[in-house]
Design a protein around this motif. Structure first.
Motif, PDB file in Angstrom:
ATOM      1  N   GLY A 103       0.148  -1.293  -0.051  1.00 16.38           N
ATOM      2  CA  GLY A 103       0.257   0.217  -0.264  1.00 16.38           C
ATOM      3  C   GLY A 103       0.746   1.435   0.008  1.00 16.38           C
ATOM      4  O   GLY A 103       2.333   1.476  -0.056  1.00 16.38           O
ATOM      5  N   GLU A 104       0.558   2.361   0.267  1.00 15.24           N
ATOM      6  CA  GLU A 104       0.638   3.686   0.432  1.00 15.24           C
ATOM      7  C   GLU A 104       2.011   3.015   0.960  1.00 15.24           C
ATOM      8  O   GLU A 104       3.365   4.393   1.094  1.00 15.24           O
ATOM      9  N   ILE A 126      16.329 -10.701 -12.491  1.00 13.91           N
ATOM     10  CA  ILE A 126      15.714 -11.229 -11.827  1.00 13.91           C
ATOM     11  C   ILE A 126      14.907 -11.293 -11.582  1.00 13.91           C
ATOM     12  O   ILE A 126      13.911 -12.575 -11.804  1.00 13.91           O
ATOM     13  N   MET A 127      14.504 -10.862 -10.877  1.00 11.65           N
ATOM     14  CA  MET A 127      13.528 -10.113 -10.105  1.00 11.65           C
ATOM     15  C   MET A 127      13.854  -8.535  -9.717  1.00 11.65           C
ATOM     16  O   MET A 127      14.793  -8.257  -8.839  1.00 11.65           O
ATOM     17  N   GLU A 128      13.162  -8.029 -10.238  1.00  9.81           N
ATOM     18  CA  GLU A 128      12.536  -6.886  -9.981  1.00  9.81           C
ATOM     19  C   GLU A 128      11.112  -6.919  -8.831  1.00  9.81           C
ATOM     20  O   GLU A 128      10.121  -7.233  -9.134  1.00  9.81           O
ATOM     21  N   ASN A 129      10.682  -5.807  -7.939  1.00 11.18           N
ATOM     22  CA  ASN A 129       9.835  -5.561  -7.340  1.00 11.18           C
ATOM     23  C   ASN A 129       9.351  -4.219  -7.214  1.00 11.18           C
ATOM     24  O   ASN A 129      10.453  -3.942  -7.191  1.00 11.18           O
ATOM     25  N   VAL A 130       8.187  -3.648  -7.502  1.00 10.20           N
ATOM     26  CA  VAL A 130       8.180  -2.256  -6.259  1.00 10.20           C
ATOM     27  C   VAL A 130       6.642  -1.421  -5.943  1.00 10.20           C
ATOM     28  O   VAL A 130       5.575  -1.795  -6.457  1.00 10.20           O
ATOM     29  N   ASN A 131       6.953  -1.168  -5.110  1.00  9.66           N
ATOM     30  CA  ASN A 131       5.525  -0.141  -4.477  1.00  9.66           C
ATOM     31  C   ASN A 131       5.588  -1.558  -3.337  1.00  9.66           C
ATOM     32  O   ASN A 131       3.811  -1.001  -3.308  1.00  9.66           O
ATOM     33  N   GLY A 132       5.914  -2.744  -3.020  1.00  7.83           N
ATOM     34  CA  GLY A 132       4.410  -4.212  -2.265  1.00  7.83           C
ATOM     35  C   GLY A 132       3.562  -4.074  -3.230  1.00  7.83           C
ATOM     36  O   GLY A 132       2.445  -4.994  -2.903  1.00  7.83           O
TER      37      GLY A 132
END
Length: 458
Positions: A142-143, A174-180
């Motif tokens: 979330g925020e 290989i792995m990226e993620n943003v903002n939960g």
């Protein structure tokens, strides 16, 4: 880090997946054994006393807001300052590495980024290479998660010491993620920017939700496979493939530029803010006032496996090489050179080295055995605290210090005389036994490099 912007649209990049009923898992005590037909060639299980840093034999700490002489903010607009403080990076004593993003009272963020000492990970000719990590993303959504950007990825070896040849040398996210967000992104960066075969600055990417428990609440296994025979790159999460790029898609020349050099090095980092999280926040800056400090990317292990073909890398046995000779594929310690001109022997990087060498200096290693090789790569462990604008070449010559160089790389300040980096260079195919001269050429009189060791690779 790479110069790039993230413009993947959430509406097209978030792909639905059928969830599997698996529970969140704790850390393994060690790296799991390879599947049948695979051999582990490198790994770190992050077992060790709680509150200590990861092994400096395996990892280099990237510090500050960019590589010396490279793009600002690591080329991505991220805002954090990377440190090697155990507040930001440490073993937790339970078989995990924790990289933690923290905001101080003045609103400044710190975090950590590390990269492997080795930069020669590539498949054997006609074989396969797999790079795998078991990771839990920061457990925040979330925020409160806006701006968090954990990543597990690689860069091509020639990026070291250059920092302006991205994306031609190749980048495998290989792995990226943003903002939960409960999704993993796999992305290839290549060719030229903007545009090119990979459509930079976005790259060729795909994403999916994590199987079963979310990316944020559980460990998942992220894997990248490079198949030299099939000419494919394939991305997996928990054994399920979700992205593939073929040589045919990008073209032979672009593929070769990513794959024909010494190999790749692996990175782990937790960024805050930047182009990718901003893009998925309606192009608004992140982090925001509501972003929570103190969440961690947790890494159980990182491992590299090979399958088929010949050997993936040259031997890594270290020898003191008294008198300067020995195997070309062992570390030839600078202080043990059979002849030396310039610099001085002093402690450094866990041992000794020849420090502050300037123009005209050289090291001679007598009777270095390359065998049938052939050796195509040269590596040197170097550091530099040279002032602005002071740089020079580290060159390899055979038989005489006045012979034409068979390979070289340029080096300037690395951030200090104790800020060590392993830098690769291409050399012509070398076999047999030779006297090896490492020569130092600069247009300035000031010392510009210290050397811990040199070695060669196939």
């Amino acid at each position: 880090m790479r110069q790039r912007r993230r413009v993947l649209a959430a509406t097209t990049a978030l792909l639905a997946a059928v969830p599997l009923a698996i529970a969140a898992m704790s850390a393994n005590a060690s790296i799991p054994p390879p599947a049948s037909g695979w051999t582990q060639v490198w790994g770190d299980d992050f077992n060790g006393p709680g509150g200590t840093l990861p092994s400096s034999s395996n990892w280099i700490f990237d510090l500050g807001h960019g590589y010396p002489g490279g793009p600002a903010n690591w080329g991505t607009g991220e805002i954090q300052n990377y440190t090697n403080s155990t507040n930001n990076i440490k073993l937790d004593g339970n078989g995990n590495l924790r990289i933690t993003a923290l905001k101080d009272g003045a609103g400044n963020w710190t975090s950590a980024r590390i990269e492997t000492q080795r930069s020669n990970f590539k498949p054997p000719a006609g074989g396969k290479l797999a790079i795998e990590g078991r990771i839990q993303m920061p457990n925040v959504t979330g925020e409160a998660a806006l701006g968090y950007w954990p990543a597990f990825w690689t860069l091509g070896a020639p990026y070291r010491g250059n920092y302006w040849n991205w994306p031609g040398i190749g980048e495998f996210d290989i792995m990226e993620n943003v903002n939960g967000i409960n999704s993993v992104w796999g992305v290839l960066h290549c060719d030229v920017a903007p545009g090119g075969a990979c459509g930079e600055f976005t790259g060729i990417g795909n994403s999916r939700t994590c199987p079963g428990a979310s990316c944020q609440t559980a460990f998942h296994t992220y894997r990248f496979e490079w198949d030299d025979a099939a000419k494919t790159f394939t991305w997996f999460v928990d054994g399920q493939s979700f992205h593939q790029v073929t040589q045919a898609r990008v073209g032979v020349n672009v593929w070769n530029a990513m794959t024909s050099h010494a190999g790749h090095f692996i990175l782990l980092n937790l960024a805050m803010g930047g182009a990718f999280p901003n893009a998925l926040n309606n192009n608004q800056p992140t982090p925001v006032a509501a972003t929570q400090s103190g969440h961690s990317m947790v890494v159980d292990y990182v491992a590299v496996y090979s399958s088929g073909g010949g050997t993936t890398t040259p031997p890594t046995t270290t020898t003191s090489n008294p008198g300067g000779g020995g195997s070309a594929y062992s570390e030839l310690q600078a202080e043990n050179a059979s002849e030396r001109s310039g610099g001085s022997v002093a402690p450094g990087d866990g041992g000794s080295g020849v420090h502050q060498i300037g123009n005209g200096g050289y090291l001679k290693f007598s009777g270095v055995n390359f065998g049938t090789g052939p050796a195509r790569q040269f590596y040197a462990r170097v550091a530099s605290g040279a002032g602005g604008g002071v740089s020079g070449l580290v060159e390899v010559r055979l038989g005489s210090r006045t012979a034409a160089p068979v390979g070289s790389f340029a080096v300037g300040s690395t951030g200090g005389w104790d800020s060590w980096r392993t830098i690769p260079a291409n050399i012509s195919n070398i076999t047999g036994t030779h006297d090896v001269y490492i020569t130092f050429t600069s247009g300035q009189p000031s010392p510009y490099v210290s050397v811990n060791w040199v070695k060669f690779g196939t």
